[in-house]
Design a protein around this motif. Structure first.
Motif, PDB file in Angstrom:
ATOM      1  N   TRP A  30      42.185 115.848  37.023  1.00  0.00           N
ATOM      2  CA  TRP A  30      40.955 116.462  37.541  1.00  0.00           C
ATOM      3  C   TRP A  30      40.431 115.671  38.736  1.00  0.00           C
ATOM      4  O   TRP A  30      40.045 116.253  39.761  1.00  0.00           O
ATOM      5  CB  TRP A  30      39.916 116.504  36.419  1.00  0.00           C
ATOM      6  N   LEU A  31      40.439 114.343  38.607  1.00  0.00           N
ATOM      7  CA  LEU A  31      39.958 113.513  39.717  1.00  0.00           C
ATOM      8  C   LEU A  31      40.839 113.669  40.957  1.00  0.00           C
ATOM      9  O   LEU A  31      40.337 113.839  42.074  1.00  0.00           O
ATOM     10  CB  LEU A  31      39.930 112.040  39.288  1.00  0.00           C
ATOM     11  N   GLY A  68      28.287 102.413  46.172  1.00  0.00           N
ATOM     12  CA  GLY A  68      28.137 103.007  44.854  1.00  0.00           C
ATOM     13  C   GLY A  68      29.173 104.053  44.505  1.00  0.00           C
ATOM     14  O   GLY A  68      29.141 104.627  43.407  1.00  0.00           O
ATOM     15  N   SER A  69      30.117 104.292  45.410  1.00  0.00           N
ATOM     16  CA  SER A  69      31.124 105.324  45.171  1.00  0.00           C
ATOM     17  C   SER A  69      32.205 104.829  44.209  1.00  0.00           C
ATOM     18  O   SER A  69      32.428 103.629  44.055  1.00  0.00           O
ATOM     19  CB  SER A  69      31.772 105.741  46.488  1.00  0.00           C
ATOM     20  N   LEU A  70      32.877 105.789  43.559  1.00  0.00           N
ATOM     21  CA  LEU A  70      34.022 105.472  42.716  1.00  0.00           C
ATOM     22  C   LEU A  70      35.256 105.450  43.611  1.00  0.00           C
ATOM     23  O   LEU A  70      35.611 106.452  44.231  1.00  0.00           O
ATOM     24  CB  LEU A  70      34.188 106.523  41.616  1.00  0.00           C
ATOM     25  N   GLU A  71      35.913 104.294  43.690  1.00  0.00           N
ATOM     26  CA  GLU A  71      37.088 104.131  44.551  1.00  0.00           C
ATOM     27  C   GLU A  71      38.342 104.060  43.673  1.00  0.00           C
ATOM     28  O   GLU A  71      38.379 103.300  42.706  1.00  0.00           O
ATOM     29  CB  GLU A  71      36.970 102.849  45.381  1.00  0.00           C
ATOM     30  N   ILE A  72      39.343 104.878  44.024  1.00  0.00           N
ATOM     31  CA  ILE A  72      40.591 104.892  43.257  1.00  0.00           C
ATOM     32  C   ILE A  72      41.790 104.793  44.190  1.00  0.00           C
ATOM     33  O   ILE A  72      41.863 105.506  45.200  1.00  0.00           O
ATOM     34  CB  ILE A  72      40.714 106.192  42.416  1.00  0.00           C
ATOM     35  N   GLU A  73      42.715 103.891  43.858  1.00  0.00           N
ATOM     36  CA  GLU A  73      44.029 103.870  44.504  1.00  0.00           C
ATOM     37  C   GLU A  73      45.011 104.420  43.473  1.00  0.00           C
ATOM     38  O   GLU A  73      45.136 103.879  42.373  1.00  0.00           O
ATOM     39  CB  GLU A  73      44.414 102.442  44.902  1.00  0.00           C
ATOM     40  N   TRP A  74      45.706 105.516  43.849  1.00  0.00           N
ATOM     41  CA  TRP A  74      46.527 106.235  42.884  1.00  0.00           C
ATOM     42  C   TRP A  74      47.915 105.610  42.712  1.00  0.00           C
ATOM     43  O   TRP A  74      48.423 104.938  43.609  1.00  0.00           O
ATOM     44  CB  TRP A  74      46.661 107.698  43.287  1.00  0.00           C
ATOM     45  N   SER A  82      37.766 108.460  47.291  1.00  0.00           N
ATOM     46  CA  SER A  82      36.419 107.907  47.202  1.00  0.00           C
ATOM     47  C   SER A  82      35.473 109.036  46.784  1.00  0.00           C
ATOM     48  O   SER A  82      35.389 110.062  47.459  1.00  0.00           O
ATOM     49  CB  SER A  82      35.989 107.320  48.551  1.00  0.00           C
ATOM     50  N   TYR A  83      34.771 108.847  45.659  1.00  0.00           N
ATOM     51  CA  TYR A  83      33.931 109.901  45.092  1.00  0.00           C
ATOM     52  C   TYR A  83      32.456 109.505  45.137  1.00  0.00           C
ATOM     53  O   TYR A  83      32.076 108.446  44.623  1.00  0.00           O
ATOM     54  CB  TYR A  83      34.322 110.184  43.641  1.00  0.00           C
ATOM     55  N   ASN A  84      31.642 110.354  45.725  1.00  0.00           N
ATOM     56  CA  ASN A  84      30.203 110.150  45.748  1.00  0.00           C
ATOM     57  C   ASN A  84      29.669 110.234  44.313  1.00  0.00           C
ATOM     58  O   ASN A  84      29.965 111.195  43.602  1.00  0.00           O
ATOM     59  CB  ASN A  84      29.554 111.235  46.616  1.00  0.00           C
ATOM     60  N   PRO A  85      28.873 109.258  43.856  1.00  0.00           N
ATOM     61  CA  PRO A  85      28.409 109.271  42.460  1.00  0.00           C
ATOM     62  C   PRO A  85      27.509 110.470  42.136  1.00  0.00           C
ATOM     63  O   PRO A  85      27.516 110.948  41.005  1.00  0.00           O
ATOM     64  CB  PRO A  85      27.648 107.942  42.326  1.00  0.00           C
TER      65      PRO A  85
END
Length: 374
Positions: A30-31, A68-74, A82-85
């Motif tokens: 989903w992310l 404050g964003s959620l940062e993901i390296e896949w 980078s996802y806005n909270p």
């Protein structure tokens, strides 16, 4: 302002703890599917193809960024997200699915008869103000019925106020269709006969969501209108006669277009009552005139007919029905998939009766209301 307090990696989701104590579970697929880079900036359509990654994709690294964003390296595809909270919280399906659903529908019965002013709105108020348009749309969506007063009485003049919402839906009846007494009628609406409470066009896969009957002339004796909130009747059965309700929800009835002028054979199976994903009422299909010969299993035919008989009688019970007379310049507007409508017989020798009818899809009413309010 929502902010992320803690993140924990699980087998197939990230657990996010928010600053107000709420917890969210965000599935990895989903992310990745909802990475902000997945959508075209102009069309807003998703251009990323989730089918191009493996079902085992997961965060190789993750953290809360300085903003404050959620940062993901896949783990694959050499991609970072980078996802806005605020976006994450507003779209959190964990929280949405544990929130109690609140129906937008205001169910009503015959007591509405005592205060029809509640469902009336002036034509010019809709034409000249956004507030008037919103009021009309809220009546249509929430109550399922509105009577527009003091509209022009020239032919085709309802287009102007209807187009404040959107475009109309065309059917083979044409737009507008003329509700008058004609020789050799192809529909019982085009006679002087009484019409039992019914839904229009139940034999369509997707019947028109809303109907608008614009009264131009109504000088004949008789021809008074009736309406019933079929959602309210269904709600009574749901709470008091569960076996009847369950039959009406689970067994498809058969409806057929009986118009002899058509060069198409239209029929459709659907239960009398259908529900939404939230268990709310979606639509009510009821029309004695156009119900076709039933073909359900013989073991349940008796049960189906008894349920249909009970439902139909409640839909004509004075406890639920309102009655009124349309005056020239009135536009009787209603949810065709919720509210059943009918009329009494009229005498064509005592005067003239002429209504013009229009249809509109439900998406247009709800979509326009959502746009104007948000």
């Amino acid at each position: 302002m929502y902010s992320i307090s803690k993140i924990k990696k699980n087998s197939n989701y990230l657990k996010v703890v928010w600053n107000d104590g709420e917890e969210s579970k965000f599935n990895y697929l989903w992310l990745r599917d909802n990475c902000p880079t997945a959508h075209d900036k102009d069309s807003r359509h998703r251009m990323f193809n989730i089918l191009s990654v493996s079902p085992n994709i997961n965060p190789k690294n993750y953290n809360v960024g300085t903003n404050g964003s959620l940062e993901i390296e896949w783990s694959e595809g050499d991609h970072k997200s980078s996802y806005n909270p605020i976006w994450l919280r507003e779209n959190c399906y964990t929280i949405k699915n544990k929130t109690e659903y609140i129906s937008p529908y205001k169910l009503w019965d015959s007591s509405l008869q005592n205060n029809l002013k509640l469902i009336e709105i002036n034509h010019d108020e809709i034409i000249n103000s956004e507030e008037g348009l919103v009021k009309w749309l809220e009546l249509l969506h929430n109550t399922g019925i509105a009577i527009v007063k003091n509209a022009p009485t020239e032919k085709n003049s309802a287009f102007k106020v209807l187009n404040r919402i959107s475009h109309t839906r065309e059917t083979f009846f044409k737009t507008p269709f003329e509700v008058i007494n004609i020789p050799k009628p192809n529909n019982s609406a085009y006679t002087t006969h009484a019409l039992r409470n019914h839904m229009d066009l139940p034999w369509f896969e997707n019947p028109p969501g809303y109907q608008f009957l614009h009264c131009l002339i109504n000088s004949a004796k008789g021809g008074n209108s009736s309406a019933v909130d079929a959602f309210a009747v269904a709600d009574y059965l749901r709470k008091n006669e569960k076996e009847i309700f369950d039959t009406l929800v689970s067994v498809p009835l058969k409806f057929k277009d009986k118009d002899y002028t058509q060069e198409a054979h239209r029929s459709f199976h659907s239960p009398a009552i259908t529900l939404t994903k939230d268990g709310d009422y979606n639509d009510i299909r009821f029309s004695v005139a156009t119900m076709d010969t039933l073909d359900c299993n013989p073991e349940i035919m008796e049960k189906v007919y008894k349920a249909h008989h009970r439902f139909g009688n409640l839909l004509h019970d004075e406890k639920y029905q309102i009655n009124f007379r349309l005056e020239p310049g009135d536009i009787f507007s209603f949810n065709n998939r919720r509210l059943l409508h009918g009329r009494t017989e009229f005498d064509p020798n005592s005067g003239h009766r002429h209504l013009q009818g229009y249809y509109m899809d439900r998406d247009e009413i709800i979509g326009r209301l959502n746009y104007l309010k948000k």
